[in-house]
Every structure is written in structure tokens, then in C-alpha cells.
Design an enzyme around this catalytic site. Structure first.
Site, PDB file in Angstrom:
ATOM      1  N   THR A  48       0.435   4.190  -2.702  1.00 20.70           N
ATOM      2  CA  THR A  48       0.110   5.593  -2.409  1.00 20.70           C
ATOM      3  C   THR A  48       1.100   6.538  -3.075  1.00 20.70           C
ATOM      4  O   THR A  48       0.726   7.615  -3.560  1.00 20.70           O
ATOM      5  CB  THR A  48       0.085   5.870  -0.897  1.00 20.70           C
TER       6      THR A  48
ATOM      7  N   LEU B 232       0.841  -1.203   0.000  1.00 15.95           N
ATOM      8  CA  LEU B 232       0.000   0.000   0.000  1.00 15.95           C
ATOM      9  C   LEU B 232       0.875   1.251   0.000  1.00 15.95           C
ATOM     10  O   LEU B 232       0.541   2.241  -0.660  1.00 15.95           O
ATOM     11  CB  LEU B 232      -0.924  -0.003   1.214  1.00 15.95           C
ATOM     12  N   TYR B 233       1.976   1.223   0.734  1.00 14.96           N
ATOM     13  CA  TYR B 233       2.891   2.370   0.725  1.00 14.96           C
ATOM     14  C   TYR B 233       3.308   2.718  -0.700  1.00 14.96           C
ATOM     15  O   TYR B 233       3.198   3.868  -1.128  1.00 14.96           O
ATOM     16  CB  TYR B 233       4.128   2.056   1.576  1.00 14.96           C
ATOM     17  N   ALA B 234       3.769   1.719  -1.446  1.00 19.47           N
ATOM     18  CA  ALA B 234       4.193   1.956  -2.825  1.00 19.47           C
ATOM     19  C   ALA B 234       3.030   2.442  -3.674  1.00 19.47           C
ATOM     20  O   ALA B 234       3.192   3.329  -4.524  1.00 19.47           O
ATOM     21  CB  ALA B 234       4.795   0.685  -3.414  1.00 19.47           C
TER      22      ALA B 234
END
Length: 341
Positions: A156, A152-154
Site C-alpha cells: 500500500t 500488504l502494508y508495504a
């Protein structure tokens, strides 16, 4: 001189960028909310480096607070913005997704809105090498695809790139995105490998090396990253007149003043070599526990930095041997200063 807004001014990269600008005589407004994702005392110590400069103004604001961000832009009328604040960490995103939505999506939208309302002349923002995700086409190129993020970090941060392009097109905001590759050095984050390993070794605890020690990373020293950011801040992008809509290049745009760059070293290093260098600089031996690769991690990263070399003469000057040595010097001094007298 109009101040530069630097978000994440208590964070690792943001603090170094703000300090470099202040040393050049450029006034800085530093936005940070001092989230307790890691030790707030370290963030306060970073801010202390900035507070001695008369050109520094501190803004204790949460990026997700739309009204507060809008008011900040209305007060200062920034012409340039360096947006480095975000909820960081690949593994943390597995268990705390809401933090990434609030900071990286809602927060970034608020920054874009501030730039639109304030007619900002240039927005430079941080993306990540994690955007390349499942791709194995190395060295990773900003001209290639980045459509299969693994966390999810990537996702976003990839979304930030797309959001930036749309605002750049619709509201003519010049934007420059930076896919940063494993930045390390003094004042680094405690959740990153170098800091975690150093602390564990110093305390006589085992270190956990994922991927069975076979991973490779394009480790990029903080001073090289700062030099790239400052040079790009002075280089306002324009619409790419050679851009071909039938074969669209994701690193530029024919409909927006938009650029996307890798910021790395172009010298991938085996993770175990990184560990051995740390042992050497500390003068201690690590108790190493080899573990399988973790969900969301990728086996290797390697940055194609040809565009940066062409456009700003970027040439990473710090070897990993020198960089790890400088980190260890800072690490020892910082933790010695934290001990009670």
C-alpha cells in the site's frame, strides 16, 4: 499564515511534527480519528501536548471519509500538507487487510483529491523502508528498485508513491515521499519493538526476539526524522530536467515535481545490541526468547541517505545509545504518571 495540515497528529511521528511546527509559531490543523489499533489513552496524551497551543485545531476525521476530508480542505485552503496518518504495522496487515485498504489506499486517494481541489503547494507524505521488500541490495537506495513488497502494508505504501507521482504529473502538485526507516523514541508506538520490549522487561515477562536475534535495523531517532521533514517541507520539488526517460530514476521525475527520499540513520544496528542497550538503560535483565523470522519481515535494513545530505544537509545527530536512553526516561515517566494515586 495558512495552517499546515498534519495527518496522524495523535500518532507517533505526526504528533512530534505537529508539535515542532507549533513551537515555530506555525498554525496546525491536526487530523486523526483515534483508531483503537493501540491504546487510545496514549494518543489522547499526545494530543494534550498540542491542545495548549492556540494555533492548533483538531479535526477528528477518518481518512476514508471522502466527504469529510474534502470539506476540511475546502474550509482551510491549506498550502502545505504533511500526510503521516496510515494504518501501520507489518504483522497486523496479515490478519486485517481491509484496514490497510481503507486507510492507506482510499485515505491517501482522498488526501490527493483534497490537494488537487485545493491547489496545495506541497504535499510531504510518509512511505516506508518496507517498500524495498525482497531486495538485498544494501544500502537501500531510492534510485533502485522497490517492486517486490513482502506485505500488504508495504504494497500500500509503494502504491502511495505511484499514486503521488500520477497526481503530481496530472495536476502539478509538488510531492515529496519519505521512506522512513524504523523510527523510535519518546512517545513511540506500543506495537514496536522498543516499547514492547521495555514493557515486558519492566513487567517481568519474556521478550520475543524474531529472526533468532540476527536481524539488523537502521534505527532512526524521532528528532532526526522531524528535522528532515521540516526541512523538506520548506523545499518544494520541481521537475528534474536531467531525468532520462530511457533510464528512469524512481527517486525523481522528468514529468512531475516529484521527489522520493530515504530517511534513516545510515547506521544499521544488530537487534541484540538494541536489546542489550535497553537492558542497560533500564538496569534490568531481559528474559529473551529467540524465535524464527516472521512472515513479511526482512533480515536487515540500511538506508542510503546521500540525497538528503546533499539536498538539506541532513546528518542524523542521535546515536542509538542516546536515543534508547531518552526513550527509557520518557517511558518511566509516562507510565509512572498513569498509575492511580
Amino acid at each position: 499564515m495558512s495552517p499546515v495540515l498534519v495527518t496522524g497528529s495523535a500518532g507517533f511521528i505526526g504528533n512530534h511534527v505537529a508539535l515542532a511546527l507549533l513551537r515555530e509559531g506555525v498554525p496546525v490543523v491536526g487530523l486523526d480519528n483515534l483508531t483503537p489499533y493501540y491504546d487510545v489513552a496514549l494518543k489522547q496524551a499526545r494530543l494534550d501536548r498540542l491542545r495548549s497551543f492556540p494555533g492548533f485545531t483538531e479535526a477528528r476525521i477518518d481518512l476514508a471519509d471522502r466527504a469529510a476530508v474534502a470539506a476540511l480542505f475546502g474550509t482551510h485552503r491549506f498550502t502545505r500538507v504533511v500526510h503521516l496518518a496510515a494504518q501501520a504495522g507489518v504483522r497486523y496487515s496479515l490478519d486485517h487487510p481491509a484496514a490497510y485498504v481503507d486507510s492507506n489506499l482510499v485515505g491517501f486517494a482522498n488526501i490527493l483529491e483534497g490537494c488537487r481541489a485545493g491547489a496545495v503547494g506541497h504535499l510531504v507524505y510518509a512511505s516506508t523502508s518496507s517498500a524495498y521488500g525482497a531486495s538485498t541490495a544494501m544500502p537501500f537506495s531510492p534510485h533502485g528498485g522497490a517492486d517486490h513488497p513482502m506485505t500488504l502494508y508495504a504494497a500500500t505504501k509503494r502504491a502511495n508513491e505511484l499514486m503521488a507521482h500520477s497526481y503530481s504529473h496530472l495536476f502539478h502538485i509538488p510531492v515529496t515521499g519519505l521512506r522512513l526507516f524504523t523510527v523510535y523514541g519518546p512517545w513511540g508506538r506500543p506495537d514496536m519493538a522498543l516499547y514492547k520490549f521495555a514493557q515486558a522487561i519492566m513487567e517481568g515477562r519474556p521478550i520475543e526476539v524474531y529472526g533468532e536475534g540476527r536481524m539488523r535495523r537502521d534505527f532512526t531517532y524521532i528528532d532526526d526524522v522531524v528535522s528532515a521533514i521540516l526541512a523538506l517541507l520548506d523545499r518544494t520539488p520541481t521537475v528534474d530536467t536531467a531525468w532520462d526517460a530511457a533510464k528512469p530514476d524512481p527517486a525523481s521525475s522528468g514529468v512531475a515535481p516529484y521527489r522520493l527520499y530515504n530517511v534513516g540513520s545510515d547506521r544499521p544496528v544488530d537487534l541484540m545490541r538494541y536489546v542489550r542497550l535497553l537492558e542497560e538503560k533500564l538496569g534490568m535483565t531481559a528474559d529473551i526468547r529467540l524465535l524464527p523470522i516472521q512472515p513479511g519481515d526482512v533480515p536487515a535494513t540500511w538506508a542510503d541517505i546521500d540525497d538528503l545530505a546533499r539536498d538539506i544537509g541532513y546528518a542524523p545527530a542521535t546515536s542509538v545509545e542516546e536515543g534508547v536512553g531518552r526513550f527509557v526516561e520518557w517511558f518511566r515517566a509516562y507510565h509512572a504518571a498513569q498509575q492511580p494515586v
